[in-house]
Write a protein that holds these residues in place. Structure first.
Motif, mmCIF file in Angstrom:
data_model
loop_
_atom_site.group_PDB
_atom_site.id
_atom_site.type_symbol
_atom_site.label_atom_id
_atom_site.label_comp_id
_atom_site.label_asym_id
_atom_site.label_seq_id
_atom_site.Cartn_x
_atom_site.Cartn_y
_atom_site.Cartn_z
ATOM 1 N N GLU A 170 0.821 -1.188 0.000
ATOM 2 C CA GLU A 170 0.000 0.000 0.000
ATOM 3 C C GLU A 170 0.868 1.255 0.000
ATOM 4 O O GLU A 170 1.950 1.294 0.588
ATOM 5 C CB GLU A 170 -0.933 0.009 1.210
ATOM 6 C CG GLU A 170 -2.031 -1.043 1.109
ATOM 7 C CD GLU A 170 -3.060 -0.898 2.213
ATOM 8 O OE1 GLU A 170 -2.647 -0.613 3.355
ATOM 9 O OE2 GLU A 170 -4.260 -1.064 1.941
ATOM 10 N N TYR A 175 -0.667 11.173 -12.034
ATOM 11 C CA TYR A 175 -1.979 10.574 -11.826
ATOM 12 C C TYR A 175 -2.897 10.769 -13.029
ATOM 13 O O TYR A 175 -4.085 10.457 -12.959
ATOM 14 C CB TYR A 175 -2.642 11.158 -10.578
ATOM 15 C CG TYR A 175 -1.837 10.983 -9.309
ATOM 16 C CD1 TYR A 175 -1.342 9.741 -8.950
ATOM 17 C CD2 TYR A 175 -1.562 12.068 -8.481
ATOM 18 C CE1 TYR A 175 -0.602 9.575 -7.783
ATOM 19 C CE2 TYR A 175 -0.820 11.916 -7.315
ATOM 20 C CZ TYR A 175 -0.338 10.670 -6.976
ATOM 21 O OH TYR A 175 0.394 10.507 -5.833
ATOM 22 N N SER A 186 -6.348 8.933 -14.067
ATOM 23 C CA SER A 186 -6.906 8.243 -12.907
ATOM 24 C C SER A 186 -8.006 9.092 -12.263
ATOM 25 O O SER A 186 -8.082 10.301 -12.473
ATOM 26 C CB SER A 186 -5.808 7.961 -11.871
ATOM 27 O OG SER A 186 -4.801 7.140 -12.415
ATOM 28 N N LEU A 239 -10.503 9.621 -8.487
ATOM 29 C CA LEU A 239 -10.858 9.325 -7.102
ATOM 30 C C LEU A 239 -12.329 9.665 -6.926
ATOM 31 O O LEU A 239 -12.801 10.705 -7.402
ATOM 32 C CB LEU A 239 -10.025 10.153 -6.124
ATOM 33 C CG LEU A 239 -8.600 9.664 -5.849
ATOM 34 C CD1 LEU A 239 -7.860 10.700 -5.001
ATOM 35 C CD2 LEU A 239 -8.610 8.318 -5.150
ATOM 36 N N PHE A 241 -5.333 4.731 -8.790
ATOM 37 C CA PHE A 241 -6.040 4.702 -7.512
ATOM 38 C C PHE A 241 -7.028 3.541 -7.378
ATOM 39 O O PHE A 241 -8.005 3.640 -6.617
ATOM 40 C CB PHE A 241 -6.761 6.027 -7.293
ATOM 41 C CG PHE A 241 -5.838 7.186 -7.110
ATOM 42 C CD1 PHE A 241 -4.922 7.217 -6.075
ATOM 43 C CD2 PHE A 241 -5.871 8.254 -7.998
ATOM 44 C CE1 PHE A 241 -4.063 8.295 -5.903
ATOM 45 C CE2 PHE A 241 -5.017 9.333 -7.839
ATOM 46 C CZ PHE A 241 -4.104 9.354 -6.788
ATOM 47 N N ARG A 242 -6.794 2.458 -8.064
ATOM 48 C CA ARG A 242 -7.633 1.268 -7.855
ATOM 49 C C ARG A 242 -7.554 0.816 -6.398
ATOM 50 O O ARG A 242 -6.484 0.818 -5.793
ATOM 51 C CB ARG A 242 -7.186 0.131 -8.754
ATOM 52 C CG ARG A 242 -7.634 0.291 -10.201
ATOM 53 C CD ARG A 242 -7.196 -0.883 -11.035
ATOM 54 N NE ARG A 242 -7.790 -0.840 -12.364
ATOM 55 C CZ ARG A 242 -7.587 -1.750 -13.301
ATOM 56 N NH1 ARG A 242 -6.800 -2.781 -13.061
ATOM 57 N NH2 ARG A 242 -8.170 -1.645 -14.475
ATOM 58 N N ALA A 294 -8.635 2.350 -3.856
ATOM 59 C CA ALA A 294 -8.324 3.475 -2.983
ATOM 60 C C ALA A 294 -9.356 3.645 -1.878
ATOM 61 O O ALA A 294 -10.519 3.286 -2.026
ATOM 62 C CB ALA A 294 -8.247 4.761 -3.805
ATOM 63 N N ARG A 295 -8.900 4.200 -0.771
ATOM 64 C CA ARG A 295 -9.785 4.587 0.326
ATOM 65 C C ARG A 295 -9.118 5.730 1.084
ATOM 66 O O ARG A 295 -7.895 5.905 1.018
ATOM 67 C CB ARG A 295 -10.064 3.412 1.263
ATOM 68 C CG ARG A 295 -8.855 2.902 2.017
ATOM 69 C CD ARG A 295 -9.174 1.594 2.724
ATOM 70 N NE ARG A 295 -8.099 1.164 3.627
ATOM 71 C CZ ARG A 295 -7.004 0.542 3.241
ATOM 72 N NH1 ARG A 295 -6.820 0.277 1.947
ATOM 73 N NH2 ARG A 295 -6.075 0.184 4.111
ATOM 74 N N VAL A 300 -5.210 9.659 0.905
ATOM 75 C CA VAL A 300 -5.673 8.442 0.246
ATOM 76 C C VAL A 300 -4.642 7.327 0.366
ATOM 77 O O VAL A 300 -3.420 7.555 0.323
ATOM 78 C CB VAL A 300 -5.994 8.730 -1.248
ATOM 79 C CG1 VAL A 300 -4.765 9.202 -1.998
ATOM 80 C CG2 VAL A 300 -6.615 7.529 -1.928
ATOM 81 N N TYR A 318 -3.736 3.592 -1.406
ATOM 82 C CA TYR A 318 -4.014 2.776 -2.577
ATOM 83 C C TYR A 318 -2.897 1.755 -2.741
ATOM 84 O O TYR A 318 -1.862 1.842 -2.075
ATOM 85 C CB TYR A 318 -4.160 3.637 -3.840
ATOM 86 C CG TYR A 318 -2.913 4.408 -4.210
ATOM 87 C CD1 TYR A 318 -2.049 3.941 -5.200
ATOM 88 C CD2 TYR A 318 -2.600 5.603 -3.582
ATOM 89 C CE1 TYR A 318 -0.903 4.644 -5.529
ATOM 90 C CE2 TYR A 318 -1.466 6.315 -3.915
ATOM 91 C CZ TYR A 318 -0.622 5.828 -4.887
ATOM 92 O OH TYR A 318 0.515 6.519 -5.213
ATOM 93 N N ARG A 319 -3.089 0.800 -3.616
ATOM 94 C CA ARG A 319 -2.105 -0.267 -3.790
ATOM 95 C C ARG A 319 -1.254 -0.029 -5.031
ATOM 96 O O ARG A 319 -1.756 0.344 -6.077
ATOM 97 C CB ARG A 319 -2.790 -1.632 -3.863
ATOM 98 C CG ARG A 319 -3.412 -2.046 -2.527
ATOM 99 C CD ARG A 319 -3.878 -3.489 -2.536
ATOM 100 N NE ARG A 319 -4.417 -3.869 -1.235
ATOM 101 C CZ ARG A 319 -3.697 -4.325 -0.231
ATOM 102 N NH1 ARG A 319 -2.392 -4.461 -0.367
ATOM 103 N NH2 ARG A 319 -4.260 -4.654 0.915
#
Length: 210
Positions: free
Chosen positions: A55, A142, A145, A147, A171-172, A174-175, A200, A202-203
């Motif tokens: 992450e 980015y 992408s 959010l 941002f797949r 994402a939280r 945020v 994200y992975r």
């Protein structure tokens, strides 16, 4: 783009659901039909790789140019209820927006993307919006992408918090959350500048956990 800062961070191990998913695929017990996703670049394999990646944490800071009226408006009313006109808080009004995102508060500063979505006035006792907002990045690392932000926005308050519920591209999965404030509002021009800071997680698909 030094206005966007980013830090690597590992925020805990997989939760039990992800572990179960990984175990299911490892044991070959998946109910998915793999013949639709042949090859190493299948979307299914990419998704599993994403689940195994580390992450990352990013802090994004930008401004929305909120043109509420005039010939170059970026916010438009699309619906209202029969009681909206008599409501102190415009309850029942629905608007669509496509605001410019900039690096600085000036409308002519570096363009970062667009904030696109729908807002509805939903507070009977307090002026509040229900938001469905997508930050679409068109510049920098980015670019391409998005959010997604949803939730309740008490627009008369300061440091308004909204959840980040997902994203696409970089941002797949994402939280996180955003903090926003109204930086300025020109009543004559019907033009506002909103400041957003987004935190945020994200992975990173290119960084696999050990």
């Amino acid at each position: 783009m030094d206005h966007i800062t980013e830090n690597m961070g590992k925020l805990g191990r997989f939760d039990s659901i992800v572990k179960v998913m990984k175990g299911t695929y490892a044991n070959g017990n998946s109910h998915h039909h793999h013949h639709h996703h042949d090859g190493p670049k299948s979307e299914e394999e990419r998704f599993m790789k994403l689940l195994q990646s580390k992450e990352k944490v990013a802090t994004l800071h930008f401004y929305l140019q909120d043109a509420l009226g005039g010939p170059n408006a970026t916010v438009w009313e699309v619906a209202r209820s029969s009681t909206t006109a008599d409501s102190a808080n415009s309850v029942g009004q629905v608007r669509v927006l496509d605001d410019l995102m900039t690096a600085g508060p000036d409308r002519n500063s570096e363009k970062l993307g667009r904030a696109q979505g729908m807002i509805s006035f939903s507070g009977l006792e307090e002026s509040a919006l229900t938001m469905n907002l997508n930050f679409y990045f068109t510049a920098g690392k980015y670019s391409g992408s998005t959010l997604c932000i949803v939730g309740r926005n008490p627009i008369s308050s300061t440091n308004r918090e909204l959840p980040v519920v997902g994203g696409t591209g970089v941002f797949r999965l994402a939280r996180g959350y955003s903090i926003s404030n109204t930086l300025s509002y020109d009543a004559v021009a019907n033009y506002g500048v909103l400041e957003y800071t987004v935190y945020v997680v994200y992975r990173d698909e290119d960084c696999i956990e050990d």
